[in-house]
Design a protein around this motif. Structure first.
Motif, short mmCIF file in Angstrom:
data_model
loop_
_atom_site.label_atom_id
_atom_site.label_comp_id
_atom_site.label_asym_id
_atom_site.label_seq_id
_atom_site.Cartn_x
_atom_site.Cartn_y
_atom_site.Cartn_z
N LEU A 54 15.83 -20.95 -2.79
CA LEU A 54 15.49 -19.59 -2.66
C LEU A 54 15.82 -18.53 -3.43
CD1 LEU A 54 16.02 -19.45 1.34
CD2 LEU A 54 13.90 -20.17 0.13
N GLU A 55 15.02 -17.66 -3.75
CA GLU A 55 15.39 -16.43 -4.56
C GLU A 55 16.09 -15.62 -3.56
OE1 GLU A 55 13.33 -12.91 -6.91
OE2 GLU A 55 12.09 -14.27 -6.11
N LYS A 75 21.78 -14.62 0.59
CA LYS A 75 22.98 -13.84 0.06
C LYS A 75 23.10 -12.53 0.99
CE LYS A 75 22.00 -15.09 -4.61
NZ LYS A 75 21.63 -14.64 -5.98
N GLU A 76 24.21 -11.91 0.81
CA GLU A 76 24.81 -10.56 1.52
C GLU A 76 23.79 -9.53 1.23
OE1 GLU A 76 28.35 -7.53 1.98
OE2 GLU A 76 28.41 -8.95 0.59
N GLY A 77 23.22 -8.82 2.28
CA GLY A 77 22.31 -7.59 2.17
C GLY A 77 20.69 -8.12 2.01
N PHE A 78 20.40 -9.36 2.32
CA PHE A 78 19.11 -10.01 2.48
C PHE A 78 19.10 -10.82 3.90
CE2 PHE A 78 19.92 -9.50 -1.83
CZ PHE A 78 18.43 -9.17 -2.55
N ARG A 79 17.82 -10.86 4.60
CA ARG A 79 17.65 -11.53 5.96
C ARG A 79 16.68 -12.76 5.33
NH1 ARG A 79 15.02 -6.71 9.45
NH2 ARG A 79 13.08 -6.40 8.31
N LEU A 101 8.83 -23.32 3.09
CA LEU A 101 9.96 -22.59 3.01
C LEU A 101 9.97 -21.13 3.30
CD1 LEU A 101 10.38 -25.31 1.46
CD2 LEU A 101 11.79 -23.57 -0.35
N PRO A 102 11.41 -20.86 3.82
CA PRO A 102 11.22 -19.35 4.31
C PRO A 102 11.72 -18.56 2.86
CG PRO A 102 13.52 -20.33 4.59
CD PRO A 102 12.38 -21.34 4.24
N PHE A 103 11.66 -17.20 3.19
CA PHE A 103 12.28 -16.41 1.87
C PHE A 103 13.21 -15.43 2.32
CE2 PHE A 103 8.58 -14.27 3.97
CZ PHE A 103 8.91 -13.02 3.95
N CYS A 104 13.95 -14.80 1.28
CA CYS A 104 14.99 -13.76 1.49
C CYS A 104 14.52 -12.57 1.31
CB CYS A 104 16.14 -14.08 0.99
SG CYS A 104 17.03 -15.39 1.32
N GLU A 105 14.56 -11.46 2.30
CA GLU A 105 14.08 -10.20 2.18
C GLU A 105 15.25 -9.31 2.29
OE1 GLU A 105 10.66 -7.46 4.75
OE2 GLU A 105 12.64 -7.97 5.75
N ARG A 106 15.35 -8.23 1.42
CA ARG A 106 16.30 -7.38 1.32
C ARG A 106 16.44 -6.67 2.63
NH1 ARG A 106 19.96 -5.18 -2.33
NH2 ARG A 106 19.02 -6.31 -4.21
#
Length: 410
Positions: A54-55, A75-79, A101-106
């Motif tokens: 995941l990015e 990562k910290e700061g992303f959900r 796959l899910p993704f990480c949003e700030r």
């Protein structure tokens, strides 16, 4: 069949989710010893491809075989947007992951709150770790300026790693004006001025023969009053002592007057100590306002920082008589000037500030107005010179002709 005579062969097909192992026979034969041969395993689990990374996040997977799971985190700061767990399942004739796959949003924050009589810096988007700085609006010349009450900078943070919140409430812009403080039998050592606004400080000292009751330093508070309250100067008795004056030290117990023989405990403030290295000492009143022993506290160099001088600007938050490493101050420019550099700087020791003390420069629109005025003056001066030059030339040209005309008539 429920029973198999010797010599009978049976063949097998791998179940869904499993595949043949190449080179291994998929049939077995009943031997004379009534045992099936061969006995090697010929079906194995099918495997899913790796789901991918995941990015701005992490993929946790220990096995890719049929029935295994993969989990995801950010990562910290992303959900995480989407499911946190996917499984390797049967799909058609093979296996695959059962979900996308899910993704990480700030993590986003709502736009920073607006304040009356002030404004904040703008950002393309307000997401985790975005900081905005508030400043108060300028006022017409002659009007009382607004003071910024509270931290000038707030940041987008997250308490649950899902939703963004601002690190604190926004500051308030209001007019603060404290009355001119006066102390009978005393005088202002620092802080002389015609008027006092938010965070302005005054230091007092008593006349000889008088002892200070209260704090020697008071600061103009947001409610237009001095904090702590204005001290008084009380006349000392000849047989007693006034409170000992210790630089960077605290006296216990604190009283305006002490009797002869009475002792006090003196403790140095943080990062300070007496010349012998001790952090506290006992002093005794000897009479006639004399204490024995009495020494000032010496402080480490990193705590001796002074407020930087800002040409055409001032410190609006965090100003102190001296600074320790890690202390912050906030700076703003006077009306008509713009700040070049960071508004909030941190003391780094040895009178150094990071990322550096900003400067205040004349605003672009003020410079433009000055240039226009200068241009108008130059044009008017040139026009006046031009007019004067041709006026003088015209007079010189007409004089000879007039003389010649008069001589002809004569």
């Amino acid at each position: 069949m429920k029973s198999f005579p010797a010599g009978t062969s049976v063949s097998y097909t791998c179940r869904p989710g499993y595949r043949r192992i190449l080179g291994k026979p998929s049939s077995r034969t009943c031997g004379e010893d009534m045992q099936w041969t061969p006995i090697e395993q010929f079906c194995t689990e099918r495997t899913c491809s790796h789901p991918g990374e995941l990015e701005n996040g992490f993929t946790h997977v220990t096995d890719l075989t049929f029935g295994s799971e993969a989990t995801f985190s950010c990562k910290e700061g992303f959900r995480l947007i989407g499911t946190a767990t996917i499984s390797c399942v049967i799909v058609a004739e093979g296996v695959d992951w059962n979900r996308d796959l899910p993704f990480c949003e700030r993590i986003p924050c709502e736009p920073p709150p607006k304040i009356e009589n002030g404004h904040h810096t703008e950002a393309p988007e307000y997401v985790y770790q975005t900081a905005v700085t508030y400043t108060c609006n300028d006022v017409p010349k002659g009007s009382e300026p607004f003071s910024l009450i509270g931290p000038a900078t707030i940041s987008c943070i997250s308490n649950d790693n899902l939703d963004g919140v601002w690190s604190g409430p926004p500051p308030v812009c209001k007019v603060v004006k404290c009355a001119n403080p006066r102390v009978e039998n005393g005088w202002k050592k620092t802080g002389l001025g015609p008027s006092y606004t938010y965070r302005d400080s005054v230091m007092f000292e008593c006349n000889p023969g008088y002892s200070l009751v209260g704090s020697n330093v008071i600061t103009c508070g947001e409610d237009n009053t001095w904090l702590p309250s204005v001290p008084t100067c009380e006349k000392m008795t000849e047989s007693g002592c006034g409170a000992p004056k210790i630089t960077h030290g605290v006296v216990t117990p604190e009283k305006p007057v002490y009797a002869v023989g009475e002792s006090v405990q003196i403790r140095c403030t943080a990062h300070c100590a007496f010349p012998d290295g001790a952090e506290e000492m006992t002093a005794t009143c000897q009479g006639q306002s004399t204490w024995n022993p009495l020494q000032d506290c010496a402080c480490e160099s990193e705590g001796s920082g002074s407020t930087p001088h800002i040409h055409y600007g001032r410190v609006v938050d965090g100003q102190k008589p001296s600074y320790l490493v890690g202390d912050f101050i906030t700076i703003e420019c006077y009306a008509g000037y713009t700040l070049h550099g960071a508004a909030r700087i941190q003391y780094a020791g040895e009178n150094q500030w990071t990322p550096g003390v900003p400067t205040c420069h004349l605003s672009g629109y003020i410079i433009a107005i000055i240039c226009v005025i200068v241009a108008v003056v130059v044009i008017l001066a040139a026009f006046w010179s031009y007019k004067k030059f041709f006026s003088q030339n015209g007079n010189r040209d007409s004089t000879p002709c007039t003389a010649e005309y008069k001589s002809c008539k004569a």
